[in-house]
Every structure is written in C-alpha cells, then in structure tokens.
Design an enzyme around this catalytic site. Sequence first.
Site, PDB file in Angstrom:
ATOM      1  N   GLN A   1      86.908  31.666 -12.887  1.00 53.39           N
ATOM      2  CA  GLN A   1      88.283  32.022 -13.209  1.00 53.39           C
ATOM      3  C   GLN A   1      88.366  33.240 -14.135  1.00 53.39           C
ATOM      4  O   GLN A   1      89.254  34.077 -13.985  1.00 53.39           O
ATOM      5  CB  GLN A   1      88.990  30.819 -13.830  1.00 53.39           C
ATOM      6  CG  GLN A   1      90.451  31.063 -14.137  1.00 53.39           C
ATOM      7  CD  GLN A   1      91.151  29.820 -14.632  1.00 53.39           C
ATOM      8  OE1 GLN A   1      90.824  28.709 -14.232  1.00 53.39           O
ATOM      9  NE2 GLN A   1      92.116  29.997 -15.518  1.00 53.39           N
TER      10      GLN A   1
ATOM     11  N   CYS B   1      85.381  20.838 -10.199  1.00 57.72           N
ATOM     12  CA  CYS B   1      84.052  20.604 -10.770  1.00 57.72           C
ATOM     13  C   CYS B   1      84.158  19.900 -12.122  1.00 57.72           C
ATOM     14  O   CYS B   1      83.202  19.259 -12.566  1.00 57.72           O
ATOM     15  CB  CYS B   1      83.248  21.903 -10.875  1.00 57.72           C
ATOM     16  SG  CYS B   1      84.026  23.199 -11.838  1.00 57.72           S
TER      17      CYS B   1
ATOM     18  N   CYS C   1      84.838  27.544  -6.920  1.00 55.97           N
ATOM     19  CA  CYS C   1      83.932  27.779  -8.046  1.00 55.97           C
ATOM     20  C   CYS C   1      82.569  28.211  -7.500  1.00 55.97           C
ATOM     21  O   CYS C   1      82.003  27.539  -6.632  1.00 55.97           O
ATOM     22  CB  CYS C   1      83.813  26.492  -8.843  1.00 55.97           C
ATOM     23  SG  CYS C   1      82.405  26.407  -9.945  1.00 55.97           S
ATOM     24  N   GLU C   2      82.071  29.311  -8.006  1.00 53.63           N
ATOM     25  CA  GLU C   2      80.783  29.813  -7.511  1.00 53.63           C
ATOM     26  C   GLU C   2      79.608  28.967  -7.975  1.00 53.63           C
ATOM     27  O   GLU C   2      78.508  29.095  -7.445  1.00 53.63           O
ATOM     28  CB  GLU C   2      80.577  31.272  -7.920  1.00 53.63           C
ATOM     29  CG  GLU C   2      80.411  31.524  -9.386  1.00 53.63           C
ATOM     30  CD  GLU C   2      80.316  32.998  -9.724  1.00 53.63           C
ATOM     31  OE1 GLU C   2      79.555  33.323 -10.647  1.00 53.63           O
ATOM     32  OE2 GLU C   2      80.985  33.823  -9.087  1.00 53.63           O
ATOM     33  N   HIS C   3      79.822  28.103  -8.949  1.00 50.42           N
ATOM     34  CA  HIS C   3      78.720  27.283  -9.451  1.00 50.42           C
ATOM     35  C   HIS C   3      78.516  26.002  -8.643  1.00 50.42           C
ATOM     36  O   HIS C   3      77.388  25.532  -8.512  1.00 50.42           O
ATOM     37  CB  HIS C   3      78.958  26.916 -10.916  1.00 50.42           C
ATOM     38  CG  HIS C   3      79.017  28.110 -11.800  1.00 50.42           C
ATOM     39  ND1 HIS C   3      79.900  28.218 -12.849  1.00 50.42           N
ATOM     40  CD2 HIS C   3      78.332  29.277 -11.780  1.00 50.42           C
ATOM     41  CE1 HIS C   3      79.740  29.380 -13.443  1.00 50.42           C
ATOM     42  NE2 HIS C   3      78.798  30.044 -12.807  1.00 50.42           N
ATOM     43  N   HIS C   4      79.601  25.416  -8.129  1.00 48.82           N
ATOM     44  CA  HIS C   4      79.490  24.141  -7.425  1.00 48.82           C
ATOM     45  C   HIS C   4      80.101  24.157  -6.022  1.00 48.82           C
ATOM     46  O   HIS C   4      80.049  23.154  -5.321  1.00 48.82           O
ATOM     47  CB  HIS C   4      80.181  23.036  -8.242  1.00 48.82           C
ATOM     48  CG  HIS C   4      79.617  22.885  -9.610  1.00 48.82           C
ATOM     49  ND1 HIS C   4      80.225  23.420 -10.724  1.00 48.82           N
ATOM     50  CD2 HIS C   4      78.487  22.287 -10.055  1.00 48.82           C
ATOM     51  CE1 HIS C   4      79.500  23.150 -11.794  1.00 48.82           C
ATOM     52  NE2 HIS C   4      78.440  22.465 -11.421  1.00 48.82           N
TER      53      HIS C   4
ATOM     54  N   HIS D   1      90.135  22.601 -12.211  1.00 49.76           N
ATOM     55  CA  HIS D   1      88.846  22.785 -11.547  1.00 49.76           C
ATOM     56  C   HIS D   1      88.280  21.444 -11.096  1.00 49.76           C
ATOM     57  O   HIS D   1      88.066  20.551 -11.908  1.00 49.76           O
ATOM     58  CB  HIS D   1      87.868  23.471 -12.509  1.00 49.76           C
ATOM     59  CG  HIS D   1      88.250  24.879 -12.811  1.00 49.76           C
ATOM     60  ND1 HIS D   1      87.525  25.943 -12.347  1.00 49.76           N
ATOM     61  CD2 HIS D   1      89.293  25.399 -13.503  1.00 49.76           C
ATOM     62  CE1 HIS D   1      88.091  27.071 -12.758  1.00 49.76           C
ATOM     63  NE2 HIS D   1      89.174  26.761 -13.464  1.00 49.76           N
TER      64      HIS D   1
END
Length: 186
Positions: free
Chosen positions: A116, A146, A75-78, A144
């Site tokens: 995703q 996250c 995940c690019e956020h976490h 996920h």
Amino acid sequence: MSATLPEHYREILLGLGENPDREGLQDTPKRAAKAMQYLCRGYAQTLEDVVNGALFASDNDEMIIVKDIELYSLCEHHLLPFIGKVHVAYVPTGKVLGLSKIARIVDMFARRLQIQENLTREIADAIEQVTQAAGVAVVIEAQHMCMMMRGVEKQNSTMNTSVMLGALRDSSRTRMEFLQLIGRSK
C-alpha cells in the site's frame, strides 16, 4: 493466457494435498490463471494509454478532489487481497484531467502486486506527472486480508497511507482543506 500458468495452479492444488482431477477442481487451474491475469492486468497498461489524451485546458486553479475511489489490489508478500478506498486531490496549473482517468490511474497501479505504501506514492507521482499540478495528495484507507485471514487475524484493522506533493505538502492550510474535505480532519 500463459500456457504454463494453469499448470502451476494445478501443481499448487497437488501441493495442498488436493486432487485437481476431482469434479469441482477440474477447471480450477484455468479459472485461477484467468482470474490472476485479470487481477494483475495493470502490468499490461501504461500511463499514456490510461490517460489517452484526456487532459484539458482550464483556468481553474482550485483544488480538485475525487474521493472514495474503490480499490482492489493484491499484497505482494502473500498474494492476498487488500481492499479499500482512495482519495485523490490536485491543484491544477492550466490543465485538468478527465474525471474517469483518475480512477483508471488508481486501477492501473492497484492491479499489480503491491504494498500500500508504494501504491500511494505511484498514484501521486502519476497524477503529478500527467497534470503538472501545483500540488497532489493521495490518501488510501484499506483492509488487508493478510492481516485479517492469517497471522494476527485482526478483523477491524485498517491501514491508512498518504502522500502529499507540492502545495499540498508545503502549505498546511491547503493540506488541512484537503483533509477536511475528505472527512479525515477534525
């Protein structure tokens, strides 16, 4: 390996209040840097390299489906993993793609920092670009970390995304055939 990536991991350990010089962590910055480069190896790949000319003439014009392709991404956020499976279909127009190349295309895009929704689109667009298919469909089902390990901590949640292009978008009959064949329609 980037000369500074292990140093950054050492700083992360320090920032967490750990001692990067203790026995169990002495080599962790190097191992973590190597692991991250492996997990993000898709940045070093191109569609042309992955396909490597494995496109073959064929009179087949019936749907081709590869389902349950394992998926591992970050995940690019976490920077936490999401894992699941991908189902890919295409309706060929004179050319078929080598079977393993579909899984390699999935991996190339999955091995980049992702969300995703974008991953689903990238895979579909790449299959369409390479095959010039009359239609392409991609469905991803993933869990996920996250969502599971932090934040709302929902252990049984699964995210489903789909992209339908060409005949698989325009023809409800063709789309339903795909969904039934991957077991996602009643």
